[in-house]
Scaffold this motif. Sequence first.
Motif, PDB file in Angstrom:
ATOM      1  N   THR A   1       0.834  -1.205   0.000  1.00  0.00           N
ATOM      2  CA  THR A   1       0.000   0.000   0.000  1.00  0.00           C
ATOM      3  C   THR A   1       0.869   1.255   0.000  1.00  0.00           C
ATOM      4  O   THR A   1       0.554   2.243  -0.672  1.00  0.00           O
ATOM      5  CB  THR A   1      -0.932   0.002   1.222  1.00  0.00           C
ATOM      6  OG1 THR A   1      -1.657  -1.234   1.264  1.00  0.00           O
ATOM      7  CG2 THR A   1      -1.935   1.141   1.136  1.00  0.00           C
TER       8      THR A   1
ATOM      9  N   TYR B   1     -12.605   8.593  -3.902  1.00  0.00           N
ATOM     10  CA  TYR B   1     -11.985   7.269  -3.931  1.00  0.00           C
ATOM     11  C   TYR B   1     -10.557   7.298  -3.390  1.00  0.00           C
ATOM     12  O   TYR B   1     -10.080   6.314  -2.810  1.00  0.00           O
ATOM     13  CB  TYR B   1     -12.055   6.672  -5.342  1.00  0.00           C
ATOM     14  CG  TYR B   1     -10.979   7.122  -6.302  1.00  0.00           C
ATOM     15  CD1 TYR B   1      -9.858   6.336  -6.530  1.00  0.00           C
ATOM     16  CD2 TYR B   1     -11.096   8.319  -7.009  1.00  0.00           C
ATOM     17  CE1 TYR B   1      -8.879   6.726  -7.429  1.00  0.00           C
ATOM     18  CE2 TYR B   1     -10.136   8.717  -7.908  1.00  0.00           C
ATOM     19  CZ  TYR B   1      -9.020   7.919  -8.114  1.00  0.00           C
ATOM     20  OH  TYR B   1      -8.052   8.314  -8.998  1.00  0.00           O
ATOM     21  N   LEU B   2      -9.881   8.437  -3.541  1.00  0.00           N
ATOM     22  CA  LEU B   2      -8.547   8.582  -2.953  1.00  0.00           C
ATOM     23  C   LEU B   2      -8.639   8.799  -1.449  1.00  0.00           C
ATOM     24  O   LEU B   2      -7.781   8.313  -0.691  1.00  0.00           O
ATOM     25  CB  LEU B   2      -7.817   9.755  -3.608  1.00  0.00           C
ATOM     26  CG  LEU B   2      -7.454   9.590  -5.085  1.00  0.00           C
ATOM     27  CD1 LEU B   2      -6.784  10.856  -5.598  1.00  0.00           C
ATOM     28  CD2 LEU B   2      -6.544   8.392  -5.292  1.00  0.00           C
ATOM     29  N   THR B   3      -9.676   9.493  -1.013  1.00  0.00           N
ATOM     30  CA  THR B   3      -9.854   9.735   0.424  1.00  0.00           C
ATOM     31  C   THR B   3     -10.034   8.427   1.176  1.00  0.00           C
ATOM     32  O   THR B   3      -9.374   8.183   2.193  1.00  0.00           O
ATOM     33  CB  THR B   3     -11.069  10.648   0.679  1.00  0.00           C
ATOM     34  OG1 THR B   3     -10.910  11.865  -0.043  1.00  0.00           O
ATOM     35  CG2 THR B   3     -11.216  10.941   2.160  1.00  0.00           C
ATOM     36  N   ILE B   4     -10.933   7.563   0.679  1.00  0.00           N
ATOM     37  CA  ILE B   4     -11.165   6.311   1.396  1.00  0.00           C
ATOM     38  C   ILE B   4      -9.945   5.384   1.301  1.00  0.00           C
ATOM     39  O   ILE B   4      -9.655   4.630   2.233  1.00  0.00           O
ATOM     40  CB  ILE B   4     -12.437   5.595   0.898  1.00  0.00           C
ATOM     41  CG1 ILE B   4     -12.333   5.236  -0.583  1.00  0.00           C
ATOM     42  CG2 ILE B   4     -13.659   6.443   1.149  1.00  0.00           C
ATOM     43  CD1 ILE B   4     -13.514   4.426  -1.083  1.00  0.00           C
ATOM     44  N   GLY B   5      -9.214   5.470   0.191  1.00  0.00           N
ATOM     45  CA  GLY B   5      -7.978   4.695   0.089  1.00  0.00           C
ATOM     46  C   GLY B   5      -6.957   5.152   1.112  1.00  0.00           C
ATOM     47  O   GLY B   5      -6.274   4.332   1.747  1.00  0.00           O
TER      48      GLY B   5
ATOM     49  N   LEU C   1     -12.943  -0.760   2.938  1.00  0.00           N
ATOM     50  CA  LEU C   1     -12.481   0.485   2.311  1.00  0.00           C
ATOM     51  C   LEU C   1     -11.590   0.193   1.106  1.00  0.00           C
ATOM     52  O   LEU C   1     -11.689   0.858   0.063  1.00  0.00           O
ATOM     53  CB  LEU C   1     -11.719   1.330   3.336  1.00  0.00           C
ATOM     54  CG  LEU C   1     -12.543   1.983   4.443  1.00  0.00           C
ATOM     55  CD1 LEU C   1     -11.621   2.684   5.437  1.00  0.00           C
ATOM     56  CD2 LEU C   1     -13.542   2.979   3.863  1.00  0.00           C
TER      57      LEU C   1
ATOM     58  N   TRP D   1     -13.762  -0.959  -1.729  1.00  0.00           N
ATOM     59  CA  TRP D   1     -14.539   0.184  -2.222  1.00  0.00           C
ATOM     60  C   TRP D   1     -13.668   1.066  -3.116  1.00  0.00           C
ATOM     61  O   TRP D   1     -14.078   1.484  -4.203  1.00  0.00           O
ATOM     62  CB  TRP D   1     -15.086   0.973  -1.034  1.00  0.00           C
ATOM     63  CG  TRP D   1     -16.171   1.941  -1.362  1.00  0.00           C
ATOM     64  CD1 TRP D   1     -16.735   2.189  -2.577  1.00  0.00           C
ATOM     65  CD2 TRP D   1     -16.852   2.805  -0.436  1.00  0.00           C
ATOM     66  NE1 TRP D   1     -17.706   3.156  -2.477  1.00  0.00           N
ATOM     67  CE2 TRP D   1     -17.802   3.551  -1.172  1.00  0.00           C
ATOM     68  CE3 TRP D   1     -16.747   3.014   0.936  1.00  0.00           C
ATOM     69  CZ2 TRP D   1     -18.619   4.496  -0.577  1.00  0.00           C
ATOM     70  CZ3 TRP D   1     -17.569   3.945   1.530  1.00  0.00           C
ATOM     71  CH2 TRP D   1     -18.494   4.681   0.776  1.00  0.00           C
ATOM     72  N   HIS D   2     -12.462   1.340  -2.643  1.00  0.00           N
ATOM     73  CA  HIS D   2     -11.495   2.104  -3.425  1.00  0.00           C
ATOM     74  C   HIS D   2     -11.221   1.412  -4.762  1.00  0.00           C
ATOM     75  O   HIS D   2     -11.160   2.058  -5.821  1.00  0.00           O
ATOM     76  CB  HIS D   2     -10.195   2.240  -2.615  1.00  0.00           C
ATOM     77  CG  HIS D   2      -9.055   2.845  -3.365  1.00  0.00           C
ATOM     78  ND1 HIS D   2      -8.946   4.198  -3.608  1.00  0.00           N
ATOM     79  CD2 HIS D   2      -7.957   2.276  -3.920  1.00  0.00           C
ATOM     80  CE1 HIS D   2      -7.830   4.441  -4.275  1.00  0.00           C
ATOM     81  NE2 HIS D   2      -7.209   3.293  -4.490  1.00  0.00           N
TER      82      HIS D   2
ATOM     83  N   GLN E   1     -12.126   3.036  -8.581  1.00  0.00           N
ATOM     84  CA  GLN E   1     -11.112   3.354  -9.586  1.00  0.00           C
ATOM     85  C   GLN E   1     -11.173   2.414 -10.789  1.00  0.00           C
ATOM     86  O   GLN E   1     -10.555   2.679 -11.811  1.00  0.00           O
ATOM     87  CB  GLN E   1      -9.704   3.349  -8.960  1.00  0.00           C
ATOM     88  CG  GLN E   1      -9.197   2.019  -8.459  1.00  0.00           C
ATOM     89  CD  GLN E   1      -8.494   1.216  -9.529  1.00  0.00           C
ATOM     90  OE1 GLN E   1      -7.811   1.788 -10.380  1.00  0.00           O
ATOM     91  NE2 GLN E   1      -8.654  -0.099  -9.475  1.00  0.00           N
TER      92      GLN E   1
END
Length: 305
Positions: free
Chosen positions: A114, A141-145, A184, A187-188, A192
Motif C-alpha cells: 500500500t 476514492y482517494l480519500t477512502i484509500g 475500504l 470500495w477504493h 477506480q
Amino acid sequence: MAAITANRAYLDVMKAYSTHIAPYAPWTDRRGVLSWFRLCVFVALLAPAAMIFFDLAFGPIRPEPYENALHESGEWAVRFLLVSLAITPLREIFRWGKLIGVRRMIGVSVLAYTLVHLGLYMAQENGDLGKVVSEIAFRFYLTIGFVGLVGLVILGATSFDSAIRRLGRNWNRLHALVYPIGILALWHFFLQSKSDVTVPTVMAGLFALLMMYRMARRVGFTLANPAVLAMCAALGAGATAAVEYAWYALATGIPAALVFQANFDLAVSIRPAVWIGLVGLGVSVLAGGRMLWTLGQERSARIGA
C-alpha cells in the motif's frame, strides 16, 4: 595465521547474525532457526514487487509510465490482505498450525504494498506533494484509500510482540480494524475500476466468503465440517451476486438485472458469483477429503493396535 583470522571473523559474523538478526528475520522461526516454509512465503511476497519494479525499469515505454505499476501494486495489496484474512479459517479447516506463523509477515506486506502504491501515485504526480494532498482531500476514492492506509499503518505499528504485550486484550479489538479496512480497500478498488468491475467483484466475493467462515465460527459451527463450508460457499456466492448487482444498479448505467441474470447463463461467461461458489465448494471438498483421510488413519491405527 590468515586462515585463523578469517575463521574468527566468520565466527564473529555468524554469532552477530544469530544474536541480533536471526530472531527477527522473517525467514526464521521464533528460535531463530531457518524455516523453509517461511522463506518460501517471504520470497512469494517479494516476487510481485520485483516484477513491478523490473517492468518499470526494463518494460515497454508507456504514455503513463507509472499507471500499470500503480494498479498492480494496489491489486497485490488487496490480494495479500485477503490472504492474511484467510490464514485463521484455513488453519482451522485443514488443521495446519504453521500457517499462523506467517500471518504477521503477510499483514506487513499489505502495508508495504500500500505504501508502494502511494509512492507510485506521488511519482505519477511528479512528486507534487501539494497536488497529492489536494487530490486525496477532494477525490472521494482517494480519500477512502488513504483512510485505509492510515488504518494499515496503525496495525503495522502495533504488530510487534512488545505492542501485543502492552495492549493485552485491546490488541484484538484494535486489529479488528482489518475488516473495515478491507471494505475500504475494496470500495477504493471498485471506484477506480469504473465500468469493468469483474476483478474487484471477485475479490469482494472472496472477502464475503471469508466473512461467512468467521460468522459460522462465531455462532458455534466447526469449520472443518464440509457441510458448513458448503453452506458458506452458497452464502458467499449470493453475497457476491448482490454486491455486483448493487454496483451496477447504483454506480453505472448498465442494466443491473441483465448482469444478475448472467450469473445463471454459463454459456456467456462464468460470473464472479459462480467463481466464488466454486472456490467455496472446492474448499469444502478438500476438507471432506482430509476428514476421510484422518478417519482412515485412525481406523488403521486401531486395527494395528
